[in-house]
Design a protein around this motif. Structure first.
Motif: not given
Lengths: 322, 489
Positions: A126, A130, A133, A192, A195, B390, B393, B396-397
Motif C-alpha cells: 500500500r 501511495v 501515485h 487509484e 488501491l 489514506r 492519498m 494526492q487525489k
C-alpha cells in the motif's frame, strides 16, 4: 513576477532529484531582459546558448526569433526527456506492484504466512502504491507548471522584442510529449482503482480480526497524526512535495482567476474535498480562460490591485467559514 | 532441449553463418518507406513556421559538420559528381550489412562493444576542416542527385532507419531551397561515417572471432524468425554511443510532437510494456527450461557433470537479451536501443521491492517490538500507518483534481490563442488584398496601413469578446462579494 516566485518556491520544495529538470525559467527571463528591445540580433550569445547562424538571410528579427526558438527547443527536449523517462518508470513499477499483489494473494491462499506478516506485507504494498501515485501526480504538476512557465516566457519575449513567437510556439509545446499527459492520467486512475479495490478489503480484514471497538480510539488518534511525521522518509518526501505542489497550483489558479471569484469559490470548495469537479461547468471554465488571457495581457499594472482584491476575497471567505 | 542447443553450436561454428545473415535483410525496405511516410505525416500535423524548423536543422548542421571529416573520401569527393557519390554509397552497402549483423552477435560482450564506441566518441575532437571549403564544394550536388541518393539508399534494403530519415529531413528542407548545398554534403558525410563505423566494426570482429557467440546459440535454440529491425537498430545503437549528431537527431525528432515509433525517444505505453513483459517472461520466466533439461536426459555421472556445466552456461543465456526480446515482441519501429534501456529499468524496478522485502530494518524492529509489547501495539502502529497513508492519498487525489482543472484551462487558452491566430491570418489576407487594390494612390494606402495597424493592435492586446465577458462577470462577482460580506457580517 508572481509566477516566478511561485515557481522558485516550488523548485525548492519538490523532490530533490527533480529540481534541475524543470524549465530554466529564471535564466530565460534574464535572457529576455538582456535582449535589446528592438530586434537586433544579440551581440554575444549568453551562456548555454549557441551562436546564431544563418546571419546572411532575412533581417535581424527572424534571426533573433530563430535563435530564441532554438533555446526554447533545447528546453523542450530536456522536459520531454525527463517526462518520458519518468513515465516509463511508472509504467514498469505499477506493473511490478501488481505482480507483487498477485504473489502475496497466492501466498495467503496457501496459508503460507502468519496473519500479521500478511498485513505487514500488504501495508508495504500500500505504501508503495501511495508513493508511486504521489510521484505520478507530481509529474503531472511538472507538466503543468512547465507549460505555464513556457507560455509566460513566450509572452515576455514577444512583449520585449515585438516578435510573434508566442502563438506558434505555444501550439508546438502543446503537442510535446511532456504536455500530453493522457497516458499518465490513465496510470494514475489505474493506481487509484487498485488501491480502492485492495485496501477497503484489507482494512476490513484488519478490523474484523481484532476487536474493532478497541481500535477505534486509536484510529482517531492516528487521524490527528500528520502523515509526514508518522510514515518513513520516502512517503514524507513525496507528501511534502505534494503539499508544495498544491500550493503552487493554487497560486496559479489564484493568479489566473482574480477577476472571477466564481472559480475562487470553487477552489475553496475543492479544498473542503467536496464536489470539486462537479462545480466546474463548462461555462465557468470558459470564463476562466478568457479572464486569464485578459489578465495575462495586462498583469503588470493590475497585479497589485488584483492581489488586494484577492486578499479581501480571502478574508470574506474566511469569515464566512467561521 | 540440450541436444538442440548443442547442435545449434555446431551449426553455427560451421561456415554457413553467412547464408543465415544474408537471408535477413529483405523486408526492411518496407520499414524504411514506412518510416518516411510516417515522418511526412507528422510534418503535416505540426504546422510550424519554417523558421523554427530550419533553426533546428541549423543546430544539427553545426554539430555534424565537425564530425566525419577525417574520412578518406570526404574532402576530395565533395567536388566530384553526384554519380560517384551514389557509387560510393553502393560500395559501402555490403560492408554495412555484414558488419551490422555481426555486431548484433557481438552485443552480449561489452568488452568488444566498448572498443569501437570509444573510437567513435573520439571523432568529434578531430580537427575541423575550414568552413568555406564545405560551402564551396556543395553546389556541385544538385537536388536531383540528392534525390537519387536517397532513392538509392531506400532501395538498398539495409540502410538505417534513422539515416534515411535524416536524409529525408534534409530533402524536405532542400526543397525549400535555403541550405541545400550544405545539406547534401552533410548527408553524404553521414553516409561516410557509417562506412567508417562499419569498417571499424569489421576490424573489431575479426579480432575476436574465436570467442563463442552466445547470443547466436541462444537464438537458434529458440528458432525464431528474425526481424529486419534488429540489426539496423544495432548499428544505430553503436552509432548513438559516440556521435553528437545522433543525440541532436534524437532530440529534434522528439520535438516533432506526434508520437511515432521510429523516434529514438520512445514512449512506453502500458500495452507496449505488457508485451515486453510477456516477451521477457517467455524468455527467462520458467526455469523449467533448465530443469527439464536435466530430467529428460539419462546420463551417467560424467555426462551429468557436463550437463551441469552446460546448465550454468545456459542460465546465463536464459537472461533475456535485448535482441531476443525485440524479436519476440515483433513491434514495428522498436529498436534494440529502446529495449536495452527499458530492460535495464525493468530489472531495477523488479529488484527494488525484493531488496526492500529483504532488508526491512524498520518492520523487523517493529516485529521485535510487537513480540515484546504484544500484538496490540503492533496493530496500533499499523493502523496509524494505514491511516496516514489514506490521508496522504486523499491529498494526492485532491492535487490531481486541481491539476486536471488546470490542464483544461491551459488547453482552452491554447485553443483560444489558435483562434486568435486564425483571425490574424484572415486579417493579413484581407490587408494584402486591400493594399494591392489601393496601391495606386499612395496617400490612401498609407492611411490604410495605419488603420490596419491599430486594428491589429487591438486584436492582440485584448480581444473585445473577452473584455465584455469579463466585465460582466466582474459585476457579478462584486455583487457576490457584497452578498458574502453581508452574510458574514
Amino acid at each position: 513576477m508572481k509566477f516566478g516566485k511561485d515557481f522558485r518556491n516550488h523548485l525548492e520544495e519538490t523532490l530533490p532529484a527533480w529540481r534541475d529538470k524543470y524549465l530554466a525559467y529564471k535564466s530565460l527571463k534574464k535572457l529576455i531582459k538582456n535582449l535589446p528591445p528592438d530586434g537586433d540580433p544579440p551581440p554575444v550569445a549568453p551562456a548555454a546558448a549557441i551562436v546564431p547562424v544563418g546571419d546572411g538571410d532575412g533581417d535581424g528579427d527572424v534571426a533573433l526569433g530563430d535563435w530564441f526558438a532554438r533555446i526554447l527547443d533545447m528546453e523542450l527536449h530536456k522536459l520531454n526527456d525527463f517526462y518520458i523517462e519518468r513515465e516509463e518508470w511508472y509504467v514498469i513499477r505499477l506493473q511490478v506492484l501488481k505482480e507483487r499483489i498477485e504473489r502475496v494473494k497466492a501466498k495467503k491462499n496457501g496459508a503460507f504466512t502468519s496473519k500479521s506478516e500478511f498485513t505487514e506485507e500488504m501495508l508495504e504494498i500500500r505504501k508503495a502504491f501511495v508513493i508511486i501515485h504521489g510521484e505520478m501526480i507530481l509529474l503531472q504538476t511538472y507538466s503543468s507548471l512547465n507549460f505555464a512557465g513556457l507560455v509566460k516566457i513566450l509572452k515576455k519575449y514577444d512583449k520585449r522584442t515585438g516578435g510573434l513567437l508566442s502563438l506558434p510556439f505555444t501550439q508546438r509545446a502543446r503537442h510535446q510529449p511532456f504536455f500530453t499527459t493522457e497516458p499518465l492520467t490513465r496510470l494514475v486512475r489505474e493506481c487509484e482503482a487498485n488501491l480502492e479495490v485492495l485496501f477497503p478489503i484489507e482494512a476490513e480484514v484488519l478490523e474484523s480480526s481484532s476487536s474493532s471497538a478497541k481500535l477505534r480510539p486509536q484510529n482517531d488518534d492516528a487521524a490527528s497524526h500528520d502523515p509526514a511525521s508518522s510514515v518513513d522518509v520516502e512517503t514524507s518526501d513525496v507528501y511534502r512535495s505534494t503539499l508544495a505542489a498544491m500550493k503552487t497550483i493554487q497560486g496559479l489558479r489564484k493568479a489566473s482567476s482574480t477577476y472571477n471569484p466564481l472559480s475562487l469559490a470553487r477552489f475553496f470548495h475543492g479544498e473542503d474535498g467536496e464536489a470539486c469537479s462537479g462545480a466546474i461547468t463548462s461555462e465557468s471554465s470558459l470564463l476562466d480562460s478568457f479572464s486569464q488571457i485578459q489578465d495575462a495581457e495586462n498583469d503588470d499594472d493590475k497585479e497589485v490591485q488584483s492581489r488586494e482584491q484577492n486578499s479581501a476575497q480571502n478574508d470574506a471567505d474566511g469569515r464566512r467559514d467561521e | 532441449m540440450s541436444t538442440q542447443s548443442v547442435i545449434a553450436v555446431k551449426q553455427f561454428s560451421g561456415p554457413d553463418k553467412m547464408a543465415h545473415i544474408c537471408a535477413v535483410p529483405q523486408p526492411s525496405a518496407h520499414n524504411l518507406s514506412n518510416a518516411n511516410s510516417d515522418r511526412s505525416g507528422s510534418r503535416n500535423n505540426t504546422p510550424l513556421p519554417c523558421a523554427i524548423q530550419s533553426s533546428n536543422l541549423k543546430t544539427e548542421l553545426i554539430n555534424s559538420s565537425g564530425l566525419p571529416k577525417i574520412l578518406p573520401f570526404s574532402t576530395d569527393s565533395n567536388t566530384e559528381s553526384s554519380l560517384s557519390c551514389i557509387s560510393q554509397a553502393d560500395l559501402s552497402d555490403p560492408v554495412l550489412s555484414s558488419s551490422s549483423t555481426f555486431c548484433t552477435s557481438l552485443y552480449t560482450s561489452s568488452l568488444k562493444n566498448s572498443d569501437p564506441c570509444r573510437k567513435t566518441s573520439d571523432l568529434p575532437f578531430l580537427p575541423h576542416p575550414p568552413k568555406c571549403e564545405q560551402q564551396q564544394s556543395s553546389p556541385g550536388l544538385s537536388s536531383s542527385s540528392l534525390l537519387l541518393f536517397d532513392a538509392d539508399l531506400r532501395n538498398s534494403s539495409h540502410g538505417n532507419d534513422e539515416h534515411t530519415d535524416f536524409i529525408k529531413d534534409f530533402l524536405n528542407l532542400s526543397s525549400d531551397g535555403s541550405f541545400h548545398g550544405e545539406n547534401s554534403v552533410i548527408a553524404y558525410n553521414e553516409q561516410m561515417e557509417f562506412q567508417f563505423l562499419s569498417e571499424q566494426l569489421g576490424i573489431a570482429i575479426t579480432n575476436n572471432e574465436e570467442s563463442p557467440r552466445l547470443d547466436d546459440i541462444y537464438d537458434s535454440a529458440l528458432q525464431l524468425p528474425s526481424l529486419p529491425m534488429s540489426y539496423c537498430s544495432d548499428q544505430e545503437d553503436l552509432h548513438d554511443a559516440g556521435s553528437p549528431v545522433k543525440v541532436q537527431l534524437s532530440s529534434s525528432r522528439s520535438s516533432s510532437g506526434t508520437p511515432s515509433c521510429n523516434k529514438p525517444r520512445l514512449r512506453w505505453t502500458q500495452e507496449l510494456h505488457e508485451r515486453f513483459v510477456e516477451a521477457v517472461n517467455k524468455l527467462e520466466g520458467p526455469e523449467s527450461r533448465v530443469i527439464t533439461l536435466v530430467h529428460s536426459e539419462e546420463f551417467d555421472h560424467e555426462k551429468i557433470n557436463i550437463t551441469v556445466l552446460l546448465m550454468f552456461y545456459l542460465i546465463h543465456l536464459v537472461e533475456a537479451t535485448p535482441k531476443s526480446v525485440l524479436k519476440i515482441m515483433k513491434v514495428e519501429g522498436l529498436t534494440i536501443y529502446h529495449i536495452k534501456s527499458h530492460l535495464q529499468k525493468y530489472r531495477l524496478a523488479k529488484y527494488l521491492p525484493e531488496t526492500k522485502e529483504d532488508k526491512k530494518p524498520y518492520s523487523e524492529e517493529k516485529k521485535a517490538k510487537s513480540v515484546a509489547n504484544g500484538d496490540y501495539h503492533a496493530k496500533k502502529k499499523r493502523a496509524q500507518m494505514a491511516e496516514a497513508l489514506r490521508m496522504q492519498m486523499e491529498v494526492q487525489k485532491q492535487l490531481h483534481e486541481q491539476l486536471e482543472v488546470q490542464r483544461q484551462l491551459q488547453l482552452r487558452i491554447e485553443e483560444h490563442a489558435r483562434y486568435l491566430q486564425k483571425i490574424l491570418e484572415n486579417q493579413q489576407k484581407t490587408r494584402e488584398s486591400i493594399s494591392s487594390m489601393t496601391s495606386t494612390t499612395e496617400g490612401e494606402s498609407s492611411e490604410f496601413a495605419q488603420i490596419e495597424k491599430t486594428e491589429y493592435k487591438a486584436e492582440t492586446s485584448s480581444p473585445p469578446l473577452s473584455k465584455c465577458i469579463t466585465s460582466t462577470t466582474d459585476a457579478e462577482c462584486n455583487s457576490q462579494v457584497d452578498n458574502k460580506k453581508t452574510a458574514s457580517g
